[in-house]
Design a protein around this motif. Sequence first.
Motif, PDB file in Angstrom:
ATOM      1  N   ILE A   7       0.836  -1.200   0.000  1.00  0.00           N
ATOM      2  CA  ILE A   7       0.000   0.000   0.000  1.00  0.00           C
ATOM      3  C   ILE A   7       0.871   1.249   0.000  1.00  0.00           C
ATOM      4  O   ILE A   7       0.584   2.226  -0.703  1.00  0.00           O
ATOM      5  CB  ILE A   7      -0.943  -0.011   1.209  1.00  0.00           C
ATOM      6  CG1 ILE A   7      -1.953  -1.158   1.075  1.00  0.00           C
ATOM      7  CG2 ILE A   7      -1.676   1.315   1.342  1.00  0.00           C
ATOM      8  CD1 ILE A   7      -2.822  -1.363   2.292  1.00  0.00           C
ATOM      9  N   LEU A   8       1.956   1.228   0.771  1.00  0.00           N
ATOM     10  CA  LEU A   8       2.886   2.353   0.789  1.00  0.00           C
ATOM     11  C   LEU A   8       3.460   2.581  -0.597  1.00  0.00           C
ATOM     12  O   LEU A   8       3.536   3.729  -1.076  1.00  0.00           O
ATOM     13  CB  LEU A   8       4.010   2.092   1.792  1.00  0.00           C
ATOM     14  CG  LEU A   8       5.139   3.122   1.835  1.00  0.00           C
ATOM     15  CD1 LEU A   8       4.603   4.517   2.152  1.00  0.00           C
ATOM     16  CD2 LEU A   8       6.196   2.718   2.854  1.00  0.00           C
ATOM     17  N   ALA A   9       3.854   1.514  -1.283  1.00  0.00           N
ATOM     18  CA  ALA A   9       4.399   1.642  -2.632  1.00  0.00           C
ATOM     19  C   ALA A   9       3.356   2.206  -3.591  1.00  0.00           C
ATOM     20  O   ALA A   9       3.673   3.030  -4.465  1.00  0.00           O
ATOM     21  CB  ALA A   9       4.897   0.286  -3.119  1.00  0.00           C
ATOM     22  N   ALA A  10       2.104   1.793  -3.436  1.00  0.00           N
ATOM     23  CA  ALA A  10       1.033   2.298  -4.300  1.00  0.00           C
ATOM     24  C   ALA A  10       0.811   3.791  -4.075  1.00  0.00           C
ATOM     25  O   ALA A  10       0.585   4.546  -5.033  1.00  0.00           O
ATOM     26  CB  ALA A  10      -0.257   1.521  -4.034  1.00  0.00           C
ATOM     27  N   ILE A  11       0.873   4.228  -2.823  1.00  0.00           N
ATOM     28  CA  ILE A  11       0.720   5.651  -2.522  1.00  0.00           C
ATOM     29  C   ILE A  11       1.846   6.451  -3.148  1.00  0.00           C
ATOM     30  O   ILE A  11       1.629   7.498  -3.776  1.00  0.00           O
ATOM     31  CB  ILE A  11       0.686   5.879  -0.997  1.00  0.00           C
ATOM     32  CG1 ILE A  11      -0.554   5.247  -0.377  1.00  0.00           C
ATOM     33  CG2 ILE A  11       0.731   7.380  -0.672  1.00  0.00           C
ATOM     34  CD1 ILE A  11      -0.558   5.259   1.136  1.00  0.00           C
ATOM     35  N   GLN A  12       3.065   5.963  -2.985  1.00  0.00           N
ATOM     36  CA  GLN A  12       4.225   6.665  -3.531  1.00  0.00           C
ATOM     37  C   GLN A  12       4.180   6.748  -5.045  1.00  0.00           C
ATOM     38  O   GLN A  12       4.628   7.728  -5.641  1.00  0.00           O
ATOM     39  CB  GLN A  12       5.506   5.979  -3.064  1.00  0.00           C
ATOM     40  CG  GLN A  12       5.749   6.087  -1.566  1.00  0.00           C
ATOM     41  CD  GLN A  12       6.884   5.229  -1.065  1.00  0.00           C
ATOM     42  OE1 GLN A  12       7.230   4.210  -1.673  1.00  0.00           O
ATOM     43  NE2 GLN A  12       7.475   5.606   0.060  1.00  0.00           N
ATOM     44  N   ASN A  13       3.619   5.722  -5.674  1.00  0.00           N
ATOM     45  CA  ASN A  13       3.505   5.723  -7.130  1.00  0.00           C
ATOM     46  C   ASN A  13       2.423   6.690  -7.599  1.00  0.00           C
ATOM     47  O   ASN A  13       2.595   7.383  -8.605  1.00  0.00           O
ATOM     48  CB  ASN A  13       3.192   4.315  -7.632  1.00  0.00           C
ATOM     49  CG  ASN A  13       3.114   4.239  -9.142  1.00  0.00           C
ATOM     50  OD1 ASN A  13       4.087   4.509  -9.849  1.00  0.00           O
ATOM     51  ND2 ASN A  13       1.952   3.874  -9.667  1.00  0.00           N
ATOM     52  N   LEU A  15       1.077   9.242  -5.722  1.00  0.00           N
ATOM     53  CA  LEU A  15       1.251  10.600  -5.181  1.00  0.00           C
ATOM     54  C   LEU A  15       2.732  10.866  -4.936  1.00  0.00           C
ATOM     55  O   LEU A  15       3.185  10.896  -3.790  1.00  0.00           O
ATOM     56  CB  LEU A  15       0.458  10.763  -3.878  1.00  0.00           C
ATOM     57  CG  LEU A  15      -1.052  10.533  -3.957  1.00  0.00           C
ATOM     58  CD1 LEU A  15      -1.653  10.491  -2.561  1.00  0.00           C
ATOM     59  CD2 LEU A  15      -1.723  11.616  -4.785  1.00  0.00           C
ATOM     60  N   PRO A  16       3.509  11.061  -5.987  1.00  0.00           N
ATOM     61  CA  PRO A  16       4.944  11.321  -5.806  1.00  0.00           C
ATOM     62  C   PRO A  16       5.158  12.572  -4.942  1.00  0.00           C
ATOM     63  O   PRO A  16       4.495  13.577  -5.120  1.00  0.00           O
ATOM     64  CB  PRO A  16       5.438  11.548  -7.236  1.00  0.00           C
ATOM     65  CG  PRO A  16       4.416  10.909  -8.114  1.00  0.00           C
ATOM     66  CD  PRO A  16       3.106  11.069  -7.408  1.00  0.00           C
ATOM     67  N   GLY A  17       6.046  12.448  -4.002  1.00  0.00           N
ATOM     68  CA  GLY A  17       6.323  13.584  -3.126  1.00  0.00           C
ATOM     69  C   GLY A  17       5.541  13.585  -1.840  1.00  0.00           C
ATOM     70  O   GLY A  17       5.853  14.341  -0.913  1.00  0.00           O
ATOM     71  N   ALA A  37       2.159  12.675   6.673  1.00  0.00           N
ATOM     72  CA  ALA A  37       2.353  14.082   7.002  1.00  0.00           C
ATOM     73  C   ALA A  37       1.013  14.801   6.893  1.00  0.00           C
ATOM     74  O   ALA A  37       0.251  14.561   5.938  1.00  0.00           O
ATOM     75  CB  ALA A  37       3.375  14.713   6.065  1.00  0.00           C
ATOM     76  N   PRO A  38       0.683  15.677   7.842  1.00  0.00           N
ATOM     77  CA  PRO A  38      -0.614  16.360   7.802  1.00  0.00           C
ATOM     78  C   PRO A  38      -0.908  17.043   6.472  1.00  0.00           C
ATOM     79  O   PRO A  38      -2.048  17.018   5.998  1.00  0.00           O
ATOM     80  CB  PRO A  38      -0.493  17.377   8.950  1.00  0.00           C
ATOM     81  CG  PRO A  38       0.438  16.720   9.919  1.00  0.00           C
ATOM     82  CD  PRO A  38       1.446  16.005   9.073  1.00  0.00           C
ATOM     83  N   ARG A  39       0.104  17.635   5.841  1.00  0.00           N
ATOM     84  CA  ARG A  39      -0.147  18.354   4.590  1.00  0.00           C
ATOM     85  C   ARG A  39      -0.616  17.428   3.467  1.00  0.00           C
ATOM     86  O   ARG A  39      -1.253  17.872   2.507  1.00  0.00           O
ATOM     87  CB  ARG A  39       1.119  19.091   4.147  1.00  0.00           C
ATOM     88  CG  ARG A  39       2.249  18.181   3.685  1.00  0.00           C
ATOM     89  CD  ARG A  39       3.433  18.956   3.131  1.00  0.00           C
ATOM     90  NE  ARG A  39       4.442  18.074   2.559  1.00  0.00           N
ATOM     91  CZ  ARG A  39       5.420  17.506   3.238  1.00  0.00           C
ATOM     92  NH1 ARG A  39       5.525  17.736   4.540  1.00  0.00           N
ATOM     93  NH2 ARG A  39       6.289  16.703   2.641  1.00  0.00           N
ATOM     94  N   ASP A  40      -0.299  16.137   3.575  1.00  0.00           N
ATOM     95  CA  ASP A  40      -0.642  15.178   2.527  1.00  0.00           C
ATOM     96  C   ASP A  40      -1.797  14.267   2.925  1.00  0.00           C
ATOM     97  O   ASP A  40      -2.205  13.405   2.134  1.00  0.00           O
ATOM     98  CB  ASP A  40       0.575  14.311   2.182  1.00  0.00           C
ATOM     99  CG  ASP A  40       1.754  15.121   1.680  1.00  0.00           C
ATOM    100  OD1 ASP A  40       1.535  16.017   0.840  1.00  0.00           O
ATOM    101  OD2 ASP A  40       2.886  14.879   2.137  1.00  0.00           O
ATOM    102  N   ALA A  41      -2.331  14.435   4.113  1.00  0.00           N
ATOM    103  CA  ALA A  41      -3.268  13.454   4.667  1.00  0.00           C
ATOM    104  C   ALA A  41      -4.551  13.331   3.854  1.00  0.00           C
ATOM    105  O   ALA A  41      -5.015  12.210   3.580  1.00  0.00           O
ATOM    106  CB  ALA A  41      -3.601  13.804   6.114  1.00  0.00           C
ATOM    107  N   VAL A  42      -5.143  14.437   3.456  1.00  0.00           N
ATOM    108  CA  VAL A  42      -6.410  14.367   2.729  1.00  0.00           C
ATOM    109  C   VAL A  42      -6.209  13.710   1.367  1.00  0.00           C
ATOM    110  O   VAL A  42      -7.019  12.880   0.935  1.00  0.00           O
ATOM    111  CB  VAL A  42      -7.033  15.764   2.580  1.00  0.00           C
ATOM    112  CG1 VAL A  42      -8.267  15.712   1.684  1.00  0.00           C
ATOM    113  CG2 VAL A  42      -7.412  16.330   3.948  1.00  0.00           C
TER     114      VAL A  42
END
Length: 219
Positions: A7-13, A15-17, A37-42
Amino acid sequence: MKTVEEILAAIQNALPGASVDLVTNPSPSAQHSLLVAPRDAVAVASFLRDDATLALDYCSNATGVDWPGKEVSEKVKVTRLVDGVETIVEETVKQVEPGYLEAVYHLYSVKHSRDGVALPVVIRMRTGNRADQVELPSLTPVWRSCEFQEREIFDLYGIVFTGHPDLRRILMWDGFEDFPMRRDYVDPDDYEYEPTPHDEVLKRAEEHKTALAAGEVTA
């Protein structure tokens, strides 16, 4: 359901950054989680809900955690003059790690529930500290089931959820000024709200009245 690492890899793919880290759990349950990170949570939450292979469309539980500041010790090697000779010695250095508050969410996929019993996907956010940096973005716009639970976290821990549609106390009254689930919370000693004080409650109430009469405390 994919593993947390997948799931982490899917998020990184997708949502880069985006700042998302794996938090491992060394207990037998090995229920690892994702620190967002709060800025990326939503954005991350929306992806977890909307991605067809994940479809994490239900937040079953949202709760708070209080992590007070703590003193940690570390042994370091330094050079010191010992009897006029430079010598490497080992010293203990102490420092205080600042505390923070945490919001933790347990996510499931109703869509994929027919595939069998699945463990929750756990995501978490952390505040800057426990004093004046206690804001986190609300995830209620992503999962409506968070609404009352974020209100409870706000009420009991003091996390301020920006973007929440109706952020107000849900258990304590409006005039209450503290956060009962924080680890440094101190119970009041007057118990004026206790209609039928018994045993220890009665004893503390009587002690408070005595101290009040002596001018040692204020009402």
